[in-house]
Design an enzyme around this catalytic site. Structure first.
Site: not given
Ligand code: O7M
Length: 211
Positions: A58, A60, A63
């Site tokens: 995780d 997340k 980019d």
């Protein structure tokens, strides 16, 4: 059957190993994110992987495509079998995570709508629906949707069909496990298991979702 996924957000190697070991018989996967990796280092991933459960990264990831690819490669090389990416970055960034995950034989889940109150400020409703649709178009294996808002999970299910929904927000954030379980594929639970006096018993109490 709904899978039970432990969010192992403890801060030290000792706590992580103890809780993962005690709760493993009741789990289908373990989600590891910044709290544990920043606290104990990436080597913890290899150690927890020894339990034989799938590990979900995780991070997340949010980019540009090249950076997303580098982060995803790093996660799979460390021993994860799935990665979670943010969807708001757009399809090229999400595709970078999906393609890299699939190259490693793993999975990629895309955050469509988050579970906390502030999520309603920018990333709910129409935008969450657009992210879910884009996740499907990018070949993602599923989405993250909020157990705190079952009506939103139902709406997102209409968009993603048979792709998986992993859903955090039961217990500490107020979501109801019984209500959300039939709507999702995996329930992500953190504090109400790892902060319990007896984490194994707390995990076992969620076993009804796995039947
Ligand atoms: O059960 P909790 O509230 O202690 O933990 C929930 C876990 O799910 C924790 O690791 C959060 O970071 C994560 N999470 C949410 O709580 N809400 C979200 O919208 C998304 C996540 C998540 O896992 O995203 C991938």
């Amino acid at each position: 059957m709904t899978e039970l996924i432990l969010a192992l957000d403890v801060l030290t190697r000792e706590e992580a190993v103890y809780i993962a070991d005690k709760t493993a018989p009741y789990l289908d996967a373990i989600k590891i994110g910044y709290p544990l990796v920043l606290g104990a280092g990436m080597k913890i991933v290899h150690e927890i992987a020894g339990l034989g459960l799938p590990l979900i990264a995780d991070f997340k990831v949010a980019d540009i495509p090249n950076t997303n690819k580098l982060i995803t490669e790093h996660a799979f090389q460390a021993g994860f079998s799935a990665i979670i990416a943010q969807g708001f970055t757009g399809s090229d960034s999400v595709e970078a995570c999906v393609e890299t995950a699939h190259d490693y034989g793993g999975s990629c889940y895309v955050v469509s709508e988050m579970s906390h109150p502030g999520a309603l400020e920018f990333l709910s409703g129409e935008n969450a629906a657009r992210i879910a649709k884009m996740a499907v178009e990018c070949g993602a294996d599923g989405i993250i949707a909020p157990a705190t808002r079952p009506e939103r999970v139902k709406a997102l299910r209409e968009i993603i069909g048979s792709k998986k929904i992993l859903s955090p927000g039961v217990g500490a954030q107020g979501g109801d496990a019984k209500e959300i379980a039939p709507l999702i594929d995996g329930m992500i639970v953190g504090r109400s298991i790892y902060n319990a006096e007896d984490p194994a018993k707390a995990a076992e109490e969620y076993s009804f979702i796995r039947r």
